[in-house]
Design a protein around this motif. Structure first.
Motif, PDB file in Angstrom:
ATOM      1  N   PRO A   1       0.815  -1.230   0.000  1.00  0.00           N
ATOM      2  CA  PRO A   1       0.000   0.000   0.000  1.00  0.00           C
ATOM      3  C   PRO A   1       0.844   1.274   0.000  1.00  0.00           C
ATOM      4  O   PRO A   1       0.356   2.347  -0.372  1.00  0.00           O
ATOM      5  CB  PRO A   1      -0.817  -0.133   1.287  1.00  0.00           C
ATOM      6  CG  PRO A   1      -0.004  -1.028   2.166  1.00  0.00           C
ATOM      7  CD  PRO A   1       0.675  -1.985   1.250  1.00  0.00           C
ATOM      8  N   ALA A   2       2.103   1.187   0.405  1.00  0.00           N
ATOM      9  CA  ALA A   2       2.945   2.377   0.481  1.00  0.00           C
ATOM     10  C   ALA A   2       3.283   2.949  -0.893  1.00  0.00           C
ATOM     11  O   ALA A   2       3.674   4.118  -1.000  1.00  0.00           O
ATOM     12  CB  ALA A   2       4.242   2.059   1.234  1.00  0.00           C
ATOM     13  N   VAL A   3       3.147   2.135  -1.951  1.00  0.00           N
ATOM     14  CA  VAL A   3       3.481   2.638  -3.270  1.00  0.00           C
ATOM     15  C   VAL A   3       2.536   3.762  -3.682  1.00  0.00           C
ATOM     16  O   VAL A   3       2.940   4.729  -4.353  1.00  0.00           O
ATOM     17  CB  VAL A   3       3.470   1.499  -4.308  1.00  0.00           C
ATOM     18  CG1 VAL A   3       2.056   0.959  -4.520  1.00  0.00           C
ATOM     19  CG2 VAL A   3       4.057   1.975  -5.645  1.00  0.00           C
ATOM     20  N   SER A   4       1.280   3.669  -3.273  1.00  0.00           N
ATOM     21  CA  SER A   4       0.332   4.729  -3.576  1.00  0.00           C
ATOM     22  C   SER A   4       0.677   6.006  -2.812  1.00  0.00           C
ATOM     23  O   SER A   4       0.572   7.111  -3.338  1.00  0.00           O
ATOM     24  CB  SER A   4      -1.089   4.268  -3.231  1.00  0.00           C
ATOM     25  OG  SER A   4      -2.037   5.269  -3.539  1.00  0.00           O
ATOM     26  N   THR A   5       1.112   5.828  -1.571  1.00  0.00           N
ATOM     27  CA  THR A   5       1.512   6.988  -0.766  1.00  0.00           C
ATOM     28  C   THR A   5       2.747   7.667  -1.350  1.00  0.00           C
ATOM     29  O   THR A   5       2.826   8.898  -1.415  1.00  0.00           O
ATOM     30  CB  THR A   5       1.788   6.549   0.681  1.00  0.00           C
ATOM     31  OG1 THR A   5       0.631   5.893   1.210  1.00  0.00           O
ATOM     32  CG2 THR A   5       2.135   7.744   1.550  1.00  0.00           C
TER      33      THR A   5
ATOM     34  N   VAL B   1       5.475  12.088  -4.419  1.00  0.00           N
ATOM     35  CA  VAL B   1       6.275  12.564  -5.551  1.00  0.00           C
ATOM     36  C   VAL B   1       5.504  13.605  -6.348  1.00  0.00           C
ATOM     37  O   VAL B   1       6.051  14.644  -6.760  1.00  0.00           O
ATOM     38  CB  VAL B   1       6.683  11.379  -6.442  1.00  0.00           C
ATOM     39  CG1 VAL B   1       7.335  11.868  -7.731  1.00  0.00           C
ATOM     40  CG2 VAL B   1       7.636  10.457  -5.702  1.00  0.00           C
ATOM     41  N   MET B   2       4.220  13.360  -6.566  1.00  0.00           N
ATOM     42  CA  MET B   2       3.401  14.330  -7.290  1.00  0.00           C
ATOM     43  C   MET B   2       3.268  15.625  -6.509  1.00  0.00           C
ATOM     44  O   MET B   2       3.328  16.729  -7.073  1.00  0.00           O
ATOM     45  CB  MET B   2       2.018  13.729  -7.571  1.00  0.00           C
ATOM     46  CG  MET B   2       2.013  12.581  -8.550  1.00  0.00           C
ATOM     47  SD  MET B   2       0.353  11.938  -8.832  1.00  0.00           S
ATOM     48  CE  MET B   2       0.693  10.671 -10.069  1.00  0.00           C
ATOM     49  N   SER B   3       3.094  15.520  -5.198  1.00  0.00           N
ATOM     50  CA  SER B   3       2.960  16.712  -4.362  1.00  0.00           C
ATOM     51  C   SER B   3       4.237  17.534  -4.377  1.00  0.00           C
ATOM     52  O   SER B   3       4.195  18.778  -4.421  1.00  0.00           O
ATOM     53  CB  SER B   3       2.598  16.315  -2.927  1.00  0.00           C
ATOM     54  OG  SER B   3       1.371  15.610  -2.881  1.00  0.00           O
ATOM     55  N   LEU B   4       5.385  16.857  -4.340  1.00  0.00           N
ATOM     56  CA  LEU B   4       6.658  17.576  -4.383  1.00  0.00           C
ATOM     57  C   LEU B   4       6.819  18.327  -5.701  1.00  0.00           C
ATOM     58  O   LEU B   4       7.297  19.470  -5.714  1.00  0.00           O
ATOM     59  CB  LEU B   4       7.810  16.594  -4.197  1.00  0.00           C
ATOM     60  CG  LEU B   4       9.221  17.202  -4.212  1.00  0.00           C
ATOM     61  CD1 LEU B   4       9.376  18.239  -3.114  1.00  0.00           C
ATOM     62  CD2 LEU B   4      10.277  16.101  -4.067  1.00  0.00           C
TER      63      LEU B   4
END
Length: 304
Positions: free
Chosen positions: A180-184, A189-192
């Protein structure tokens, strides 16, 4: 431009044999890579917009480029490093996701890693301005005319499309039971990337005022009464006019016999009342925009 090349050649001049072997190898490598990151300036068919920004306000542009290049390089390193470490540990587990987020992270990290040398070269340009004694514009022209810069711009276009595709995959991910951490991580990365873009825009607006990058057109100046009165006026006669249907370009009404006209130095004719009212606001001809201060001979020379 010669001063920039001279600075680069002095930086990569041969070293004495007592210098460490590793440093010799590094300088030899950088000397071979310089033509890829710094062009001649004449190689670019269309000058990059960044050069115009630097030309308008070199001091503000220097602070903008230093801040954004430093933050972007650090952001790329953190983002790419985190992705590589995570995928190295959880690559097989991420295969259970219903969307290929692991492949998106891998390619995104590779793109950011490839872009880092160009960002570091931009940072190098800003740092070398004071040391080399050359202007920032010369360095930026060299950089933006290089093959590395053109490759980076094309890669940025591809990265935008890849970002949109990753956003679609992330939003439609329903299950990823083993990892599940891959989605996080994808969201992080997108937020950065979004934070970096927002910060760059905020810094740009803080350093550049609204008028710094806009072409300031001089306000239209009107003619004086003496200038207007000095222009020739005459009565219109159809018998002496070759083009009888030509109207006044200001009021769009035709010329009648006996109407008082005024001729400008450029040769265009108008109703006297119409052109006098126009010239009080603007001393240029409303048709060809030639100034009434420009004599007939000079106007013909400008036309040719």
């Amino acid at each position: 431009m010669h001063s920039v090349f001279q600075s680069l050649s002095e930086l990569h001049r041969p070293l004495p044999s007592k210098q460490p072997l590793l440093r010799k190898a590094w300088l030899r490598l950088s000397d071979q890579a310089s033509p890829f990151f710094f062009g001649s300036g004449a190689e670019a068919g269309v000058q990059d917009n960044l050069v115009e920004v630097v030309r308008r306000n070199p001091a503000a542009a220097s602070r903008l480029l230093y801040t954004t290049a430093l933050f972007s390089s650090a952001g790329n390193a953190v983002s790419a490093g985190s992705c590589f470490v995570f995928l190295w540990i959880h690559w097989q587990l991420c295969a259970t996701c219903d969307r290929p987020l692991r492949w998106w992270l891998l390619l995104q990290a590779c793109i950011q890693l490839v872009q880092m040398p160009v960002r570091m070269a931009l940072l190098y340009c800003v740092c070398q301005v004071e040391e080399s004694g050359t202007g920032l514009e010369d360095w930026v022209v060299q950089l933006t005319s290089s093959k590395a810069w053109r490759l980076s711009k094309n890669l940025a276009i591809f990265q935008y499309g890849w970002f949109v595709l990753g956003m679609v995959w992330w939003m439609h991910t329903d299950s990823c039971p083993d990892c599940p951490a891959v989605s996080t991580l994808t969201a992080a990365v997108m937020s950065l990337s979004a934070v970096r873009a927002t910060l760059a825009i905020a810094i740009f607006r803080a350093l550049f005022r609204d008028g710094d990058l806009s072409v300031q057109e001089p306000a239209a100046a009107g003619a004086t009464r003496e200038q207007i009165s000095a222009l020739p006026a005459f009565r219109f006669t159809k018998a002496l006019c070759d083009d009888q249907d030509a109207p006044c370009s200001i009021c769009l009404s035709g010329f009648a016999d006996g109407t008082l006209l005024r001729r400008l130095p450029c040769g265009h004719e108008f109703h006297r009342q119409c052109i006098d009212r126009w010239l009080r606001r603007n001393k240029r001809c409303p048709l060809c925009m030639a100034s009434i201060e420009c004599g007939p001979l000079r106007h013909r020379a400008l036309e040719h």
